[in-house]
Design an enzyme around this catalytic site. Sequence first.
Site, PDB file in Angstrom:
ATOM      1  N   ARG A  37     -73.679 -31.782 100.732  1.00 12.00           N
ATOM      2  CA  ARG A  37     -72.306 -32.154 101.743  1.00 12.00           C
ATOM      3  C   ARG A  37     -71.714 -31.907 102.555  1.00 12.00           C
ATOM      4  O   ARG A  37     -70.907 -31.946 102.971  1.00 12.00           O
ATOM      5  CB  ARG A  37     -71.177 -32.217  99.817  1.00 12.00           C
ATOM      6  CG  ARG A  37     -71.483 -33.079  98.530  1.00 12.00           C
ATOM      7  CD  ARG A  37     -70.104 -32.996  97.703  1.00 12.00           C
ATOM      8  NE  ARG A  37     -70.016 -33.737  96.588  1.00 12.00           N
ATOM      9  CZ  ARG A  37     -69.567 -33.784  96.024  1.00 12.00           C
ATOM     10  NH1 ARG A  37     -69.051 -31.952  95.451  1.00 12.00           N
ATOM     11  NH2 ARG A  37     -69.532 -34.777  95.217  1.00 12.00           N
ATOM     12  N   LYS A 198     -74.424 -41.732  76.024  1.00  9.54           N
ATOM     13  CA  LYS A 198     -73.241 -42.405  75.445  1.00  9.54           C
ATOM     14  C   LYS A 198     -72.483 -43.927  76.243  1.00  9.54           C
ATOM     15  O   LYS A 198     -72.420 -43.626  77.520  1.00  9.54           O
ATOM     16  CB  LYS A 198     -71.972 -40.956  75.751  1.00  9.54           C
ATOM     17  CG  LYS A 198     -72.626 -40.382  74.616  1.00  9.54           C
ATOM     18  CD  LYS A 198     -71.292 -39.576  74.089  1.00  9.54           C
ATOM     19  CE  LYS A 198     -71.787 -38.246  73.422  1.00  9.54           C
ATOM     20  NZ  LYS A 198     -70.985 -37.875  72.880  1.00  9.54           N
ATOM     21  N   GLY A 355     -73.649 -37.545  89.618  1.00  5.25           N
ATOM     22  CA  GLY A 355     -74.744 -35.971  89.391  1.00  5.25           C
ATOM     23  C   GLY A 355     -76.236 -36.324  88.894  1.00  5.25           C
ATOM     24  O   GLY A 355     -77.304 -35.526  89.858  1.00  5.25           O
ATOM     25  N   GLY A 378     -67.736 -38.993  90.164  1.00  6.97           N
ATOM     26  CA  GLY A 378     -67.381 -39.669  89.647  1.00  6.97           C
ATOM     27  C   GLY A 378     -66.589 -40.444  90.478  1.00  6.97           C
ATOM     28  O   GLY A 378     -66.087 -41.745  90.171  1.00  6.97           O
TER      29      GLY A 378
HETATM   30  C1  3PG Z   1     -66.812 -33.946  92.554  1.00  5.24           C
HETATM   31  O1  3PG Z   1     -67.228 -33.196  92.802  1.00  5.24           O
HETATM   32  O2  3PG Z   1     -67.101 -35.259  91.816  1.00  5.24           O
HETATM   33  C2  3PG Z   1     -66.013 -34.097  93.674  1.00  5.24           C
HETATM   34  O3  3PG Z   1     -65.564 -33.017  94.506  1.00  5.24           O
HETATM   35  C3  3PG Z   1     -64.451 -33.959  93.487  1.00  5.24           C
HETATM   36  O4  3PG Z   1     -63.818 -32.764  92.439  1.00  5.24           O
HETATM   37  P1  3PG Z   1     -62.560 -33.229  90.951  1.00  5.24           P
HETATM   38  O5  3PG Z   1     -63.764 -33.903  90.611  1.00  5.24           O
HETATM   39  O6  3PG Z   1     -63.117 -32.365  90.652  1.00  5.24           O
HETATM   40  O7  3PG Z   1     -62.029 -34.120  91.594  1.00  5.24           O
HETATM   41 MG    MG Z   2     -65.880 -34.861  89.382  1.00  2.00          MG
END
Ligand code: 3PG
Ligand code: MG
Length: 402
Positions: A37, A198, A355, A378
């Site tokens: 990142r 899931k 991820g 996310g």
């Molecule tokens: C992540 O790593 O998904 C982003 O930096 C957002 O982080 P967060 O889920 O804590 O908002």
């Molecule tokens: Mg996150």
Amino acid sequence: MPQFRTLDDLQLAGRRVLVRCDLNVPMKDGKVTDATRIERSAATLKELSSKGAKVIILSHFGRPKGKRAAEFSLKPLVEPLAKALGRHVAFAEDCIGKAAEDVVASLKDGEVALLENLRFHDAEEANDKSFAAALAQLGDIYVNDAFSCAHRAHASTEGIAHLLPAAAGRLMQEELDHLGAALEKPQRPVTALVGGAKVSTKLDLLGNLVTKVDRLVIGGGMANTFLFAQGIEVGKSLAERDLADTARDILKKAKAANCTIVLPIDAVVAGEFKAGAANKVVDVKAVPSDQMILDVGPKSIAEINRHLDESKTLVWNGPLGAFEIDPFDKGTVAVAKHAAALSKAKKLLSVAGGGDTVAALAHAGAEGDFSYISTAGGAFLEWLEGKELPGVTALNVTALKS
Ligand code: 3PG
Ligand code: MG
């Protein structure tokens, strides 16, 4: 797709530019363990600096929940950032107030400063107006380069965009361009490959994808729920049996939308979830009652690869099997390699994110040949769900008041 300004639309020399980056990187014992990142934020930061802007970096790190805590400080990021940018990076102990103002005031054109973790203030996540104003007062221009935080409506990702001239950074621009090419105006046929444990965590995602893609490959534990929903006994496999109706609804929705669902036809089964567990390949209709499915079998791999051969676009999220334990990574690795080869040969536009997904592709050595790997976890999932991303919407020039 919203219309947004980019760095090309801004006068940058001598201006104080607040750049929202996502420096929420994996760290162990104060050392960054994956600098992806940071490296992918560098293009925007370098460009701003070389165009003579005073560059002020905003980021969160972890989830300190509004309290200052040493383990959530961004200070350990100063050195890796300086290395990635090839220049000195100043640091302010707070992201608003005198500490921040003094550091910003000391910047000469082209210089870079990093401000301390935004989430040391709970006003950040609350998208508090006066906190956004306190941030905005430090700059003349706002640049959002944190696509991976765009699913959060926070002061630094949403509120501030309404207070200053706002633009997308190069990484944000790159993410939106590639993701748009994969789902909004894709070359067809489009295949989505969705894996993971899931169904319950990916209901909205599956529901959205069946209306957008031509073929949907379902793998991982989620596939077991779909097999079970079709009356197939899956033995000791992980399956959300209470979601059988939901799975059948998704299959119906897919049929109505003309989306072909691709489920495993054979599977690698074992008696326990353990690396090196004794295993065998069986037809999905013949899973012994004391065994569990841990990966897709060779016939399924061939079938999935055939669908990729026939596709022009691929969106990938989630592993096909228990890729973290050997030898149940085989299906994920084989399909990832095939997708990578097709992408390298320019026969397939492949976009992946999330991820676990990036870890799985890296494990397969396939990461480098994918057309695009998103930095988002996310936010990538919410984008696949078809949800509006507040951080992107706030950059929409037609929605801006000024
Ligand atoms: C992540 O790593 O998904 C982003 O930096 C957002 O982080 P967060 O889920 O804590 O908002
Ligand atoms: Mg996150």
